[in-house]
Design a protein around this motif. Sequence first.
Motif, PDB file in Angstrom:
ATOM      1  N   GLU A   1       0.761  -1.133   0.076  1.00  0.00           N
ATOM      2  CA  GLU A   1      -0.056  -0.072  -0.085  1.00  0.00           C
ATOM      3  C   GLU A   1       0.771   1.245   0.165  1.00  0.00           C
TER       4      GLU A   1
ATOM      5  N   ARG B   1       2.552   2.223  -3.285  1.00  0.00           N
ATOM      6  CA  ARG B   1       1.805   3.017  -4.297  1.00  0.00           C
ATOM      7  C   ARG B   1       1.571   4.392  -3.765  1.00  0.00           C
ATOM      8  N   LEU B   2       1.280   4.524  -2.649  1.00  0.00           N
ATOM      9  CA  LEU B   2       0.829   5.640  -2.421  1.00  0.00           C
ATOM     10  C   LEU B   2       1.944   6.825  -1.843  1.00  0.00           C
TER      11      LEU B   2
ATOM     12  N   ALA C   1       2.258   9.322  -4.701  1.00  0.00           N
ATOM     13  CA  ALA C   1       0.745  10.216  -5.080  1.00  0.00           C
ATOM     14  C   ALA C   1       0.736  11.328  -3.668  1.00  0.00           C
ATOM     15  N   ALA C   2       1.153  10.846  -2.514  1.00  0.00           N
ATOM     16  CA  ALA C   2       0.860  11.878  -1.423  1.00  0.00           C
ATOM     17  C   ALA C   2       1.569  12.996  -1.306  1.00  0.00           C
ATOM     18  N   SER C   3       1.093  14.119  -1.174  1.00  0.00           N
ATOM     19  CA  SER C   3       1.901  15.464  -1.195  1.00  0.00           C
ATOM     20  C   SER C   3       2.510  15.630  -0.076  1.00  0.00           C
TER      21      SER C   3
ATOM     22  N   GLU D   1      -5.675  16.625  -3.461  1.00  0.00           N
ATOM     23  CA  GLU D   1      -4.831  15.478  -3.026  1.00  0.00           C
ATOM     24  C   GLU D   1      -5.482  14.265  -3.252  1.00  0.00           C
TER      25      GLU D   1
ATOM     26  N   ARG E   1      -4.946  12.718  -6.617  1.00  0.00           N
ATOM     27  CA  ARG E   1      -3.801  11.795  -6.905  1.00  0.00           C
ATOM     28  C   ARG E   1      -3.951  10.389  -6.287  1.00  0.00           C
TER      29      ARG E   1
END
Lengths: 259, 259
Positions: A110, A113-114, A117-119, B110, B113
């Motif tokens: 998990e 992948r995140l 994408a996470a800011s 957020e 994404r």
Amino acid sequence: MTTPARDHASSPPLTEPVEDYLKAIYTLERRFGAAATSDVASALAVAPASVTGMIRRLASQGYVDHVPYRGVQLTARGRRAALRTIRRHRILESYLTAVLGYPWDRVHDEAERLEHAASDELIERMATALGHPTADPHGAPIPTADGEVDETAYRTLAELPVGETARMLRVSDKNPSLLRYLADIALQPGAEVTMVARAPFDGPITLRIGDAEPVVGPNLAAQVLVESITSSPLPVADAPSATFPVSTPRSRARKPTSR
Amino acid sequence: MTTPARDHASSPPLTEPVEDYLKAIYTLERRFGAAATSDVASALAVAPASVTGMIRRLASQGYVDHVPYRGVQLTARGRRAALRTIRRHRILESYLTAVLGYPWDRVHDEAERLEHAASDELIERMATALGHPTADPHGAPIPTADGEVDETAYRTLAELPVGETARMLRVSDKNPSLLRYLADIALQPGAEVTMVARAPFDGPITLRIGDAEPVVGPNLAAQVLVESITSSPLPVADAPSATFPVSTPRSRARKPTSR
DNA sequence: CATGTAATTTAGTCGAGCCTAAACCTTTGG
DNA sequence: CCAAAGGTTTAGGCTCGACTAAATTACATG
């Protein structure tokens, strides 16, 4: 001040594959001093030729130094980028485990992948919600937002002399069934483990963890990092801690010696 | 039962762009009955020719029906995929707002994404942590895990007759500055708003929200969906609710008429 | 009903990342 | 010290998703 040296400006955002390459190179470089093409390839499940291609691009953008046929090393810039991704990964793992109840053997994928994408804002909110943990659920140290990590090389459980007791520190997050087994025998970060006996010729290893005396193979023991307990007898469990072990702070980051 | 009709088997995982196209087509189709190439293009900030190309691919994989020069519509399969992504997006927005303290004007990007990276398990864990909300922070209904959504077409605030009071239901999540302004005047999902006056020729609109009487433009009012309050005087706020309004359940999903 | 305009599609390119096959270094063992 | 073996790189291709420019279609309007 002519050009204001906006050195660590955020640069163009990295693609997912690029982040993965940099992470892999970082890890291999830590272990071997430099990352070999074929090792990167197998770490990323990609053909060696693809690695060569990507490395050319990374080198041209200043993320790595490449000596053909000799391997790659991260530049300062590459190292920064790699640690940023690693920080994200480890904070995500911590958050998923501590807040959302993920079991420790299933957070890796998990987070993998995140992390792309996470800011930054999300990551920092999570870190804050957790009280800025210094290690993830597998005991891996979490780099700070400005790229400091504890890079101490600890001993493996396999190397622990018979009779000695150590604190379990860390294990790779990548092998779910190994992690499930470790949870079974209560060998998790923070746990105290004693080397009871070691059969010769890489034979089975008998441990004591709490009241139990599990017997494990040498391969398993080699994957577990520990820290000898020489000092105080044992300061008890450090708190009524949650499922998630906030490991004790360890020594400060250390720049890699440029050999 | 010969072939067990593994109809909604998980299919090959969709790429990020594909998920974005399906989402955009879904929205446009809801609004106009079918999605025009140029509308998809501007929704995704992409050249129209690129849309034609992608649509060809989506059609060949059974996600959309395409009548050249006439627009696209989702197939059942495409609709399912679109709603899955929309569910993710809205649960993420809800979670980020309710648990991590994101302001409602900044969750969209957020979630945009993360929706491509989060696993089903993560989404369901978040939904559970929130008590399975039925609407996101902007009032948009959250599709269920098996693809049901409330698709009722509500009236806009601009259409509310003078003198009537309505409950604010929903606003688009895409315009941060609009959202900030709405928060300023307390026009958020669940709020009661009365149409006090409307100047002629699309002139300014005077509202009453609580004790205040903000004056807004018709463009703004047209972006806010409301529901007339005809029945009960007002059932008070439904609970000592958090920052995040768990809106009342609305009517059930409804298949699109195939014209 | 012809025609101009706007929307759409086709044609031709491009870069990122991946692949396989073949050529090329480096190293090591005989 | 030379050759086989491995590891690495080059060469050549592929797919996805984007682009521009040019052709085509649909539609509104005189």
